[in-house]
Motif scaffolding. Structure first.
Motif, PDB file in Angstrom:
ATOM      1  N   PRO A   1       0.791  -1.231   0.000  1.00 29.64           N
ATOM      2  CA  PRO A   1       0.000   0.000   0.000  1.00 29.64           C
ATOM      3  C   PRO A   1       0.825   1.283   0.000  1.00 29.64           C
ATOM      4  CG  PRO A   1      -0.122  -1.074   2.142  1.00 29.64           C
ATOM      5  CD  PRO A   1       0.613  -2.009   1.211  1.00 29.64           C
ATOM      6  N   GLU A   2       2.086   1.218   0.445  1.00 33.32           N
ATOM      7  CA  GLU A   2       2.934   2.413   0.478  1.00 33.32           C
ATOM      8  C   GLU A   2       3.497   2.791  -0.891  1.00 33.32           C
ATOM      9  OE1 GLU A   2       3.472  -0.052   4.245  1.00 33.32           O
ATOM     10  OE2 GLU A   2       3.695  -0.435   2.105  1.00 33.32           O
ATOM     11  N   ALA A   3       3.397   1.919  -1.862  1.00 33.03           N
ATOM     12  CA  ALA A   3       3.950   2.179  -3.197  1.00 33.03           C
ATOM     13  C   ALA A   3       3.168   3.287  -3.897  1.00 33.03           C
ATOM     14  CB  ALA A   3       3.919   0.907  -4.038  1.00 33.03           C
ATOM     15  N   ARG A   4       3.861   4.077  -4.718  1.00 26.61           N
ATOM     16  CA  ARG A   4       3.206   5.144  -5.497  1.00 26.61           C
ATOM     17  C   ARG A   4       2.188   4.580  -6.471  1.00 26.61           C
ATOM     18  NH1 ARG A   4       8.456   8.111  -7.197  1.00 26.61           N
ATOM     19  NH2 ARG A   4       9.088   8.865  -5.170  1.00 26.61           N
ATOM     20  N   ASN A   5       2.571   3.488  -7.135  1.00 28.02           N
ATOM     21  CA  ASN A   5       1.684   2.799  -8.072  1.00 28.02           C
ATOM     22  C   ASN A   5       1.324   1.443  -7.473  1.00 28.02           C
ATOM     23  OD1 ASN A   5       1.875   4.808 -10.167  1.00 28.02           O
ATOM     24  ND2 ASN A   5       3.965   4.091 -10.492  1.00 28.02           N
ATOM     25  N   PRO A   6       0.130   0.917  -7.783  1.00 30.32           N
ATOM     26  CA  PRO A   6      -0.268  -0.372  -7.211  1.00 30.32           C
ATOM     27  C   PRO A   6       0.806  -1.443  -7.440  1.00 30.32           C
ATOM     28  CG  PRO A   6      -2.097   0.622  -8.379  1.00 30.32           C
ATOM     29  CD  PRO A   6      -0.884   1.465  -8.678  1.00 30.32           C
ATOM     30  N   ALA A   7       1.151  -2.139  -6.366  1.00 27.22           N
ATOM     31  CA  ALA A   7       2.222  -3.136  -6.447  1.00 27.22           C
ATOM     32  C   ALA A   7       2.034  -4.188  -5.353  1.00 27.22           C
ATOM     33  CB  ALA A   7       3.587  -2.458  -6.287  1.00 27.22           C
ATOM     34  N   PHE A   8       2.810  -5.268  -5.503  1.00 25.17           N
ATOM     35  CA  PHE A   8       2.872  -6.317  -4.490  1.00 25.17           C
ATOM     36  C   PHE A   8       4.293  -6.391  -3.946  1.00 25.17           C
ATOM     37  CE2 PHE A   8      -0.435  -8.387  -7.303  1.00 25.17           C
ATOM     38  CZ  PHE A   8      -1.496  -8.139  -6.454  1.00 25.17           C
ATOM     39  N   LYS A   9       4.410  -6.816  -2.700  1.00 28.60           N
ATOM     40  CA  LYS A   9       5.686  -7.190  -2.107  1.00 28.60           C
ATOM     41  C   LYS A   9       5.777  -8.705  -2.246  1.00 28.60           C
ATOM     42  CE  LYS A   9       4.653  -5.059   1.799  1.00 28.60           C
ATOM     43  NZ  LYS A   9       4.760  -4.530   3.185  1.00 28.60           N
ATOM     44  N   LEU A  10       6.874  -9.187  -2.809  1.00 26.82           N
ATOM     45  CA  LEU A  10       7.048 -10.619  -3.065  1.00 26.82           C
ATOM     46  C   LEU A  10       8.285 -11.148  -2.359  1.00 26.82           C
ATOM     47  CD1 LEU A  10       6.570 -10.548  -6.952  1.00 26.82           C
ATOM     48  CD2 LEU A  10       4.800 -10.919  -5.215  1.00 26.82           C
ATOM     49  N   ARG A  11       8.230 -12.411  -1.971  1.00 26.48           N
ATOM     50  CA  ARG A  11       9.412 -13.170  -1.553  1.00 26.48           C
ATOM     51  C   ARG A  11       9.485 -14.335  -2.532  1.00 26.48           C
ATOM     52  NH1 ARG A  11      11.857 -12.152   3.221  1.00 26.48           N
ATOM     53  NH2 ARG A  11      12.421 -14.311   3.628  1.00 26.48           N
ATOM     54  N   ILE A  12      10.672 -14.526  -3.103  1.00 20.00           N
ATOM     55  CA  ILE A  12      10.844 -15.505  -4.172  1.00 20.00           C
ATOM     56  C   ILE A  12      12.003 -16.432  -3.820  1.00 20.00           C
ATOM     57  CG2 ILE A  12      11.223 -15.828  -6.649  1.00 20.00           C
ATOM     58  CD1 ILE A  12      10.343 -12.823  -6.936  1.00 20.00           C
ATOM     59  N   ASP A  13      11.768 -17.739  -3.906  1.00 20.41           N
ATOM     60  CA  ASP A  13      12.788 -18.745  -3.625  1.00 20.41           C
ATOM     61  C   ASP A  13      13.499 -19.118  -4.914  1.00 20.41           C
ATOM     62  OD1 ASP A  13      14.330 -20.926  -2.898  1.00 20.41           O
ATOM     63  OD2 ASP A  13      12.662 -22.085  -2.074  1.00 20.41           O
TER      64      ASP A  13
ATOM     65  N   ALA B   1       9.584  -5.839  -5.245  1.00 18.98           N
ATOM     66  CA  ALA B   1       8.349  -5.064  -5.344  1.00 18.98           C
ATOM     67  C   ALA B   1       7.984  -5.083  -6.817  1.00 18.98           C
ATOM     68  CB  ALA B   1       8.555  -3.643  -4.852  1.00 18.98           C
ATOM     69  N   ALA B   2       6.767  -5.507  -7.130  1.00 15.50           N
ATOM     70  CA  ALA B   2       6.386  -5.691  -8.536  1.00 15.50           C
ATOM     71  C   ALA B   2       5.018  -5.064  -8.808  1.00 15.50           C
ATOM     72  CB  ALA B   2       6.360  -7.181  -8.876  1.00 15.50           C
ATOM     73  N   GLN B   3       4.959  -4.274  -9.881  1.00 13.51           N
ATOM     74  CA  GLN B   3       3.717  -3.637 -10.302  1.00 13.51           C
ATOM     75  C   GLN B   3       2.965  -4.579 -11.252  1.00 13.51           C
ATOM     76  OE1 GLN B   3       4.611   0.254 -11.852  1.00 13.51           O
ATOM     77  NE2 GLN B   3       5.603   0.890  -9.963  1.00 13.51           N
ATOM     78  N   ILE B   4       2.378  -5.607 -10.666  1.00 14.66           N
ATOM     79  CA  ILE B   4       1.706  -6.651 -11.450  1.00 14.66           C
ATOM     80  C   ILE B   4       0.289  -6.886 -10.940  1.00 14.66           C
ATOM     81  CG2 ILE B   4       3.826  -7.794 -12.213  1.00 14.66           C
ATOM     82  CD1 ILE B   4       3.479  -9.776  -9.884  1.00 14.66           C
ATOM     83  N   THR B   5      -0.337  -5.835 -10.413  1.00 12.14           N
ATOM     84  CA  THR B   5      -1.642  -5.988  -9.761  1.00 12.14           C
ATOM     85  C   THR B   5      -2.817  -6.086 -10.723  1.00 12.14           C
ATOM     86  OG1 THR B   5      -1.842  -3.594  -9.526  1.00 12.14           O
ATOM     87  CG2 THR B   5      -0.857  -4.806  -7.680  1.00 12.14           C
ATOM     88  N   ASP B   6      -2.640  -5.749 -11.988  1.00 16.97           N
ATOM     89  CA  ASP B   6      -3.763  -5.783 -12.927  1.00 16.97           C
ATOM     90  C   ASP B   6      -4.242  -7.197 -13.244  1.00 16.97           C
ATOM     91  OD1 ASP B   6      -4.095  -2.987 -13.327  1.00 16.97           O
ATOM     92  OD2 ASP B   6      -2.318  -2.998 -14.609  1.00 16.97           O
ATOM     93  N   HIS B   7      -3.315  -8.135 -13.384  1.00 14.34           N
ATOM     94  CA  HIS B   7      -3.683  -9.499 -13.788  1.00 14.34           C
ATOM     95  C   HIS B   7      -3.561 -10.539 -12.675  1.00 14.34           C
ATOM     96  CE1 HIS B   7      -4.190  -8.377 -17.921  1.00 14.34           C
ATOM     97  NE2 HIS B   7      -2.938  -7.982 -18.045  1.00 14.34           N
ATOM     98  N   TYR B   8      -2.991 -10.147 -11.532  1.00 17.20           N
ATOM     99  CA  TYR B   8      -2.678 -11.136 -10.506  1.00 17.20           C
ATOM    100  C   TYR B   8      -3.193 -10.705  -9.135  1.00 17.20           C
ATOM    101  CZ  TYR B   8       0.466 -12.377 -14.281  1.00 17.20           C
ATOM    102  OH  TYR B   8       0.971 -12.701 -15.511  1.00 17.20           O
ATOM    103  N   THR B   9      -3.454 -11.689  -8.284  1.00 19.29           N
ATOM    104  CA  THR B   9      -3.791 -11.464  -6.885  1.00 19.29           C
ATOM    105  C   THR B   9      -2.695 -12.107  -6.050  1.00 19.29           C
ATOM    106  OG1 THR B   9      -5.002 -13.546  -6.666  1.00 19.29           O
ATOM    107  CG2 THR B   9      -6.276 -11.587  -7.380  1.00 19.29           C
ATOM    108  N   PRO B  10      -2.545 -11.689  -4.793  1.00 17.41           N
ATOM    109  CA  PRO B  10      -1.535 -12.346  -3.955  1.00 17.41           C
ATOM    110  C   PRO B  10      -1.742 -13.858  -3.878  1.00 17.41           C
ATOM    111  CG  PRO B  10      -2.267 -10.333  -2.900  1.00 17.41           C
ATOM    112  CD  PRO B  10      -3.163 -10.553  -4.107  1.00 17.41           C
ATOM    113  N   GLU B  11      -2.993 -14.278  -3.758  1.00 18.20           N
ATOM    114  CA  GLU B  11      -3.286 -15.718  -3.645  1.00 18.20           C
ATOM    115  C   GLU B  11      -2.874 -16.483  -4.903  1.00 18.20           C
ATOM    116  OE1 GLU B  11      -5.539 -13.155  -1.140  1.00 18.20           O
ATOM    117  OE2 GLU B  11      -5.711 -13.269  -3.318  1.00 18.20           O
ATOM    118  N   ALA B  12      -3.077 -15.884  -6.071  1.00 21.60           N
ATOM    119  CA  ALA B  12      -2.721 -16.544  -7.332  1.00 21.60           C
ATOM    120  C   ALA B  12      -1.212 -16.559  -7.559  1.00 21.60           C
ATOM    121  CB  ALA B  12      -3.421 -15.858  -8.503  1.00 21.60           C
TER     122      ALA B  12
END
Length: 123
Positions: free
Chosen positions: A37-49, A60-71
């Motif tokens: 929510p603190e990002a200027r543009n809609p984004a997700f915080k990710l942890r990737i293995d 931090a990735a601006q991929i909110t248009d096509h994806y949800t955190p659950e997906a």
């Protein structure tokens, strides 16, 4: 960094194969995804293995248009793992997740179509 998302642009300038090899693109699995929510543009915080060689990295990735955190959790993604980290608000983004803009400019993630292990390097 501002990337141009125009599909009609010509190819970038020619580089050597040695220059290409400097970019370390690896395959990883998203283990955590949450709204940023603190990002200027809609984004997700990710942890990737990325496996034992690279480890778990944040992005931090601006991929909110096509994806949800659950997906996103459990999804394989490709990322550049050897850029310098960037501070994006309160998040230190350690890798650049790769994708392509659709016709509206929303990012579609780049990923392999068959199974490959975490940490596999783009060949």
């Amino acid at each position: 960094m501002h990337l141009i998302h125009d599909a009609n642009m010509p190819a970038a300038e020619t580089i050597s194969f040695e220059d290409f090899l400097k970019v370390d693109i690896r395959l990883g699995t998203i283990t955590e995804a949450e709204l940023f929510p603190e990002a200027r543009n809609p984004a997700f915080k990710l942890r990737i293995d990325f496996g034992s060689g690279v480890g778990i990295k944040r992005s931090a990735a601006q991929i909110t248009d096509h994806y949800t955190p659950e997906a996103l959790v459990g999804r394989k993604v490709m990322a550049v793992v050897n850029f310098s980290p960037r501070q994006i608000g309160p998040v230190r983004s350690e890798v650049l997740v790769l994708g392509f803009p659709d016709s509206e400019g929303a990012i579609v993630l780049a990923a392999p179509d068959l199974a490959a292990p975490n940490g596999a390097r783009l060949a």
